[in-house]
Design a protein around this motif. Sequence first.
Motif, PDB file in Angstrom:
ATOM      1  N   ARG A  11     -47.344  -4.905  13.876  1.00 24.50           N
ATOM      2  CA  ARG A  11     -47.786  -5.780  15.115  1.00 24.50           C
ATOM      3  C   ARG A  11     -47.059  -7.052  15.060  1.00 24.50           C
ATOM      4  NH1 ARG A  11     -52.601  -3.515  17.194  1.00 24.50           N
ATOM      5  NH2 ARG A  11     -53.634  -1.829  15.545  1.00 24.50           N
ATOM      6  N   ASP A  12     -46.849  -7.834  13.893  1.00 25.41           N
ATOM      7  CA  ASP A  12     -46.307  -9.158  14.004  1.00 25.41           C
ATOM      8  C   ASP A  12     -44.952  -9.022  14.647  1.00 25.41           C
ATOM      9  OD1 ASP A  12     -48.304 -10.077  12.955  1.00 25.41           O
ATOM     10  OD2 ASP A  12     -47.712 -10.118  10.761  1.00 25.41           O
ATOM     11  N   SER A  13     -43.933  -7.849  14.410  1.00 27.94           N
ATOM     12  CA  SER A  13     -42.680  -7.715  14.744  1.00 27.94           C
ATOM     13  C   SER A  13     -43.040  -7.570  16.251  1.00 27.94           C
ATOM     14  CB  SER A  13     -42.118  -6.571  14.284  1.00 27.94           C
ATOM     15  OG  SER A  13     -41.601  -7.152  12.953  1.00 27.94           O
ATOM     16  N   LEU A  14     -43.627  -6.779  16.744  1.00 31.98           N
ATOM     17  CA  LEU A  14     -44.062  -6.450  18.425  1.00 31.98           C
ATOM     18  C   LEU A  14     -44.278  -7.717  18.936  1.00 31.98           C
ATOM     19  CD1 LEU A  14     -46.065  -2.996  17.889  1.00 31.98           C
ATOM     20  CD2 LEU A  14     -43.564  -3.382  18.663  1.00 31.98           C
ATOM     21  N   ARG A  15     -45.180  -8.489  18.482  1.00 30.80           N
ATOM     22  CA  ARG A  15     -45.580  -9.767  19.156  1.00 30.80           C
ATOM     23  C   ARG A  15     -44.492 -10.636  19.437  1.00 30.80           C
ATOM     24  NH1 ARG A  15     -50.791  -9.400  16.533  1.00 30.80           N
ATOM     25  NH2 ARG A  15     -49.705 -10.319  14.537  1.00 30.80           N
ATOM     26  N   VAL A  16     -43.401 -10.669  18.478  1.00 29.67           N
ATOM     27  CA  VAL A  16     -41.950 -11.539  18.693  1.00 29.67           C
ATOM     28  C   VAL A  16     -41.218 -10.877  19.816  1.00 29.67           C
ATOM     29  CG1 VAL A  16     -39.929 -12.225  17.551  1.00 29.67           C
ATOM     30  CG2 VAL A  16     -42.189 -12.391  16.382  1.00 29.67           C
ATOM     31  N   ALA A  17     -41.397  -9.522  19.784  1.00 26.83           N
ATOM     32  CA  ALA A  17     -40.453  -8.812  20.711  1.00 26.83           C
ATOM     33  C   ALA A  17     -41.072  -8.884  22.020  1.00 26.83           C
ATOM     34  CB  ALA A  17     -40.464  -7.283  20.309  1.00 26.83           C
ATOM     35  N   GLU A  18     -42.609  -8.935  22.175  1.00 28.86           N
ATOM     36  CA  GLU A  18     -43.034  -9.108  23.633  1.00 28.86           C
ATOM     37  C   GLU A  18     -42.732 -10.539  24.234  1.00 28.86           C
ATOM     38  OE1 GLU A  18     -46.948  -6.532  23.981  1.00 28.86           O
ATOM     39  OE2 GLU A  18     -47.060  -7.562  22.058  1.00 28.86           O
ATOM     40  N   ASP A  19     -42.931 -11.560  23.304  1.00 25.48           N
ATOM     41  CA  ASP A  19     -42.615 -12.851  23.689  1.00 25.48           C
ATOM     42  C   ASP A  19     -41.237 -13.078  24.169  1.00 25.48           C
ATOM     43  OD1 ASP A  19     -45.370 -13.525  23.040  1.00 25.48           O
ATOM     44  OD2 ASP A  19     -44.594 -14.693  20.966  1.00 25.48           O
ATOM     45  N   ALA A  20     -40.342 -12.304  23.576  1.00 26.58           N
ATOM     46  CA  ALA A  20     -38.763 -12.443  24.029  1.00 26.58           C
ATOM     47  C   ALA A  20     -38.827 -11.692  25.201  1.00 26.58           C
ATOM     48  CB  ALA A  20     -37.977 -11.808  23.122  1.00 26.58           C
TER      49      ALA A  20
ATOM     50  N   GLU B  21     -36.276 -14.298  20.489  1.00 25.48           N
ATOM     51  CA  GLU B  21     -36.501 -13.861  19.157  1.00 25.48           C
ATOM     52  C   GLU B  21     -36.155 -14.671  17.963  1.00 25.48           C
ATOM     53  OE1 GLU B  21     -35.387  -9.298  20.554  1.00 25.48           O
ATOM     54  OE2 GLU B  21     -34.063 -10.441  19.574  1.00 25.48           O
ATOM     55  N   ALA B  22     -35.113 -15.573  18.041  1.00 20.57           N
ATOM     56  CA  ALA B  22     -34.869 -16.496  17.270  1.00 20.57           C
ATOM     57  C   ALA B  22     -35.874 -17.763  16.985  1.00 20.57           C
ATOM     58  CB  ALA B  22     -33.393 -16.956  17.267  1.00 20.57           C
ATOM     59  N   ALA B  23     -36.513 -17.932  18.247  1.00 23.43           N
ATOM     60  CA  ALA B  23     -37.536 -18.945  18.194  1.00 23.43           C
ATOM     61  C   ALA B  23     -38.829 -18.605  17.805  1.00 23.43           C
ATOM     62  CB  ALA B  23     -37.784 -19.358  19.680  1.00 23.43           C
ATOM     63  N   GLY B  24     -39.005 -17.082  17.763  1.00 17.18           N
ATOM     64  CA  GLY B  24     -40.005 -16.569  17.210  1.00 17.18           C
ATOM     65  C   GLY B  24     -39.877 -16.298  15.686  1.00 17.18           C
ATOM     66  N   GLY B  25     -38.830 -16.603  14.898  1.00 13.34           N
ATOM     67  CA  GLY B  25     -38.705 -16.472  13.566  1.00 13.34           C
ATOM     68  C   GLY B  25     -38.102 -15.350  12.966  1.00 13.34           C
ATOM     69  N   VAL B  26     -37.355 -14.633  13.955  1.00  6.70           N
ATOM     70  CA  VAL B  26     -36.565 -13.442  13.689  1.00  6.70           C
ATOM     71  C   VAL B  26     -35.239 -13.692  14.396  1.00  6.70           C
ATOM     72  CG1 VAL B  26     -36.225 -10.876  13.790  1.00  6.70           C
ATOM     73  CG2 VAL B  26     -38.678 -12.150  13.796  1.00  6.70           C
ATOM     74  N   SER B  27     -34.287 -13.837  13.037  1.00  8.55           N
ATOM     75  CA  SER B  27     -32.916 -13.903  13.525  1.00  8.55           C
ATOM     76  C   SER B  27     -32.138 -12.833  13.812  1.00  8.55           C
ATOM     77  CB  SER B  27     -32.114 -15.106  12.787  1.00  8.55           C
ATOM     78  OG  SER B  27     -32.151 -14.337  11.540  1.00  8.55           O
ATOM     79  N   THR B  28     -32.618 -11.578  13.471  1.00 10.62           N
ATOM     80  CA  THR B  28     -32.019 -10.269  13.265  1.00 10.62           C
ATOM     81  C   THR B  28     -32.565  -9.109  14.321  1.00 10.62           C
ATOM     82  OG1 THR B  28     -31.919 -10.535  10.937  1.00 10.62           O
ATOM     83  CG2 THR B  28     -31.401  -8.325  11.694  1.00 10.62           C
TER      84      THR B  28
END
Length: 372
Positions: free
Chosen positions: A160-169, A194-201
Amino acid sequence: MKTEVAPDDRALRLGRRERALAQMRAHDLDVLVLGRQGNARYVSGAPQLWVAGTRPFGPVATLVRETGDVHLLSTWDEGIPDDIPHEHLYGLAWNPMNLIAVLREIPGAATAKRVGTDALSPSFAAMLPSAFPNAELVDGELALRAARRIKTPEEIAVLRDSLRVAEDALAAAVAHLAPGVTEQELTAVVLEAEAAGGVSTPAAQDCAWVTSREHPWRRAGVDRRARDGDLVAISASVLGDGYIGEVGRTHPVGDSARARGLYGRWNSLWDKLIGACRPGRSAAGLLDAYTAAGEALPPVPVARGLGMGFDSPVVSPALRGTATAERLEPGMVLAVTGYVWQSGVGAVFGRDAVLITDTGAEVLTGAPHWDR
């Protein structure tokens, strides 16, 4: 999302390890020797160094059924869980026989009868028997695939955390959509968000494409620039804390009157796809949903497992026999794809993460659709 190198939460990693040990018992495996990145993190809980490309096989993580101990290839302690002691770490070696010597000294290696590996190279196929002299080498990927297909509650929380970052992007790209914008510009917006959400990959870097009005599966034009009336598909996917989260939507540029009927067809298809996501049913029901809706099957998988990389099942028109044999089970998380096309208009693409529950389907993604 974490910004420092830290192991996975204790409940998350121990829950996964227990599932792996249960499948080792079910498949009668004494030792698992794992080289694939997702499998190694699944049993160890230690983040692996991400690389853009494939890796040759190597004994990254070794799990012993009798003791439950994990032995890990690592040259540092950073990010290593506290339940993997320092003496269970072994370093890189140019000479593979040095790695074999390390494996030979693992307690239980000498008495193991069945050792599973998730991959093999010709050289390690020749050398591993000397590390486990009394063992038969067998395919261990089947055990890991069975363990990983059902997600623990802790895994679903991370997803769910990963999905929230993807949805924001995705939302950032939709806000940037306008006549004249290029696919490359939209992709840059997605990756920046995505990088701003904490995921650089990112899990994928092909994030936006203008759908063709002349061909069901091709991009429009040669300059990859959106124009008034185009339908633009956007897909955001991240690899956050080891788990892939992805979501896809299609939005019109400017005048959208001609697209409303196509969105209606997509909605009808989606209702049938969700209806097929019920426990106990064959995964081929997702393929049949397209037929029932009167839509052509896409050349890409209609659904596939979401998790730590490649998770089963893969539901594709090219693999109908496999899909027919697959049964949906509570705890599975699928990336389900809906795709419809109309000549002269373009295509509507949508992808959502769907959790199979005891009573049906729960859509984990909540990104809005253009017509809703």
